[in-house]
Design an enzyme around this catalytic site. Structure first.
Site, PDB file in Angstrom:
ATOM      1  CG  MET A  93      -1.975  -1.116   1.162  1.00 39.64           C
ATOM      2  SD  MET A  93      -3.460  -0.789   2.155  1.00 39.64           S
ATOM      3  CE  MET A  93      -2.751  -0.567   3.778  1.00 39.64           C
TER       4      MET A  93
ATOM      5  N   GLY B 145       4.187   3.756   1.087  1.00 42.63           N
ATOM      6  CA  GLY B 145       4.857   4.112   2.330  1.00 42.63           C
ATOM      7  C   GLY B 145       5.963   3.117   2.623  1.00 42.63           C
ATOM      8  CG  LEU B 146       7.328   1.217  -0.847  1.00 33.53           C
ATOM      9  CD1 LEU B 146       8.064   0.961  -2.147  1.00 33.53           C
ATOM     10  CD2 LEU B 146       6.398   0.055  -0.510  1.00 33.53           C
ATOM     11  CG  HIS B 147       8.776  -0.082   6.043  1.00 28.75           C
ATOM     12  ND1 HIS B 147       9.047  -1.426   6.120  1.00 28.75           N
ATOM     13  CD2 HIS B 147       7.439   0.029   6.301  1.00 28.75           C
ATOM     14  CE1 HIS B 147       7.961  -2.094   6.427  1.00 28.75           C
ATOM     15  NE2 HIS B 147       6.955  -1.243   6.532  1.00 28.75           N
TER      16      HIS B 147
ATOM     17  CG  HIS C 156       7.180  -2.330   2.159  1.00 24.48           C
ATOM     18  ND1 HIS C 156       7.055  -1.235   2.985  1.00 24.48           N
ATOM     19  CD2 HIS C 156       5.962  -2.929   2.138  1.00 24.48           C
ATOM     20  CE1 HIS C 156       5.814  -1.174   3.438  1.00 24.48           C
ATOM     21  NE2 HIS C 156       5.131  -2.182   2.947  1.00 24.48           N
TER      22      HIS C 156
ATOM     23  CG  ASP D 261       0.622  -7.316   8.197  1.00 24.68           C
ATOM     24  OD1 ASP D 261      -0.079  -6.682   8.991  1.00 24.68           O
ATOM     25  OD2 ASP D 261       1.513  -6.791   7.499  1.00 24.68           O
TER      26      ASP D 261
ATOM     27  NE  ARG E 127      -2.643   1.777   9.774  1.00 29.05           N
ATOM     28  CZ  ARG E 127      -3.004   0.812   8.948  1.00 29.05           C
ATOM     29  NH1 ARG E 127      -2.250  -0.282   8.864  1.00 29.05           N
ATOM     30  NH2 ARG E 127      -4.084   0.913   8.218  1.00 29.05           N
TER      31      ARG E 127
END
Length: 281
Positions: free
Chosen positions: A30, A32-34, A37, A150, A187
């Site tokens: 989704m 907001g890559l970090h 990812h 997740d 988040r």
């Protein structure tokens, strides 16, 4: 890196790749890559010739009270990161591109989606299954890679693939963490400086609980102690010790265990887990 926002154009390109005997992998995100990812992408690149990363904030997995409208969108930064990783394809579809016939779905994830995170987010996992199914239909990957943070979502996606007999191999990558143990999450940027300093206590308590279980301390008593410790810092949604293969209650014969939790810190919801094997079973 090639960028597509239309499914038909992406499919045309990927079909030409397959004609050259190139396999395709998919990393759904989704945005907001970090670093977490990026680890998924590294694994996907090891699996296939052509790596597709999708960025799509899926409305069907958010309830009205959740952060769909404020979910971080930093597409320019994401593109820089993906180009640095030499990703082959970025797919950034619109809602109408993913759901041309509307957003209703007849797929139900079942009981696995009604426990843990599914209690406070009752429609979430149906939405996750819906969008993953659509992305698989569009991309038709040989492999797809997901994170183990997740974990409930991972098992639901594996169940989806099994129930629908989809020709995609699901791979997973262990949770990427900051140096203080906090699981990487888009988040996390919601956290204030004070809350960020408190957040690593989640993983710390999960780790302590794991040690107690490995040392044959009573599981339920140890779980309750950890729950109380977490409750001194966070609003705890759940903390459970379960069979890692199916998220059911453990038995005396359960070898692979997951300690799994969700907490709230001010307005930010965090999840984490630890999976391990009991050596004495």
């Amino acid at each position: 890196m090639q960028i597509f926002d239309k499914a038909v154009d992406l499919q045309s390109f990927l079909n030409s790749c397959r004609k050259n005997a190139q396999e395709v992998s998919l990393v759904p995100t989704m945005g907001g890559l970090h670093d977490g990812h990026l680890d998924l992408i590294t694994r996907a690149e090891e699996l296939a010739d052509i790596n597709v990363v999708s960025i799509f904030v899926n409305p069907t997995q958010f309830s009205k009270s959740e952060d769909f409208d404020t979910y971080p969108e930093v597409i320019a930064n994401d593109i820089v990161l993906l180009e640095a990783k030499n990703v082959d394809v970025l797919f950034i579809p619109s809602v109408s591109e993913v759901y041309p016939d509307g957003m209703s779905t007849d797929y139900e994830v079942g009981d696995l989606g009604k426990i843990l995170c599914g209690i406070s987010r009752p429609s979430h996992f149906n939405g996750v299954a819906q969008v993953v199914k659509r992305l698989f239909e569009i991309v038709n990957p040989s492999y797809a890679v997901f994170g183990e943070k997740d974990y409930q979502q991972l098992l639901i996606i594996k169940s989806l693939v099994s129930h629908l007999d989809l020709a995609v191999d699901i791979h997973s990558i262990s949770t990427k963490r900051d140096e203080d143990g906090l699981a990487k999450s888009t988040r996390n940027q919601y956290l204030t400086k004070k809350d960020r300093s408190l957040a690593p206590n989640l993983f710390e308590q999960l780790t302590k609980l794991k040690i107690l279980i490995i040392n044959d301390e009573p599981i339920e008593l140890s779980r309750q102690q950890a729950f109380n410790n977490l409750s001194n810092i966070f609003q705890v949604e759940y903390l459970e010790v379960l069979d890692a293969n199916n998220l059911k209650q453990i038995t005396t014969n359960t070898k692979e265990i997951i300690i799994i939790s969700a907490i709230r810190l001010a307005e930010t919801r965090l999840i984490d887990n630890i999976v391990f094997r009991r050596s004495n079973v």
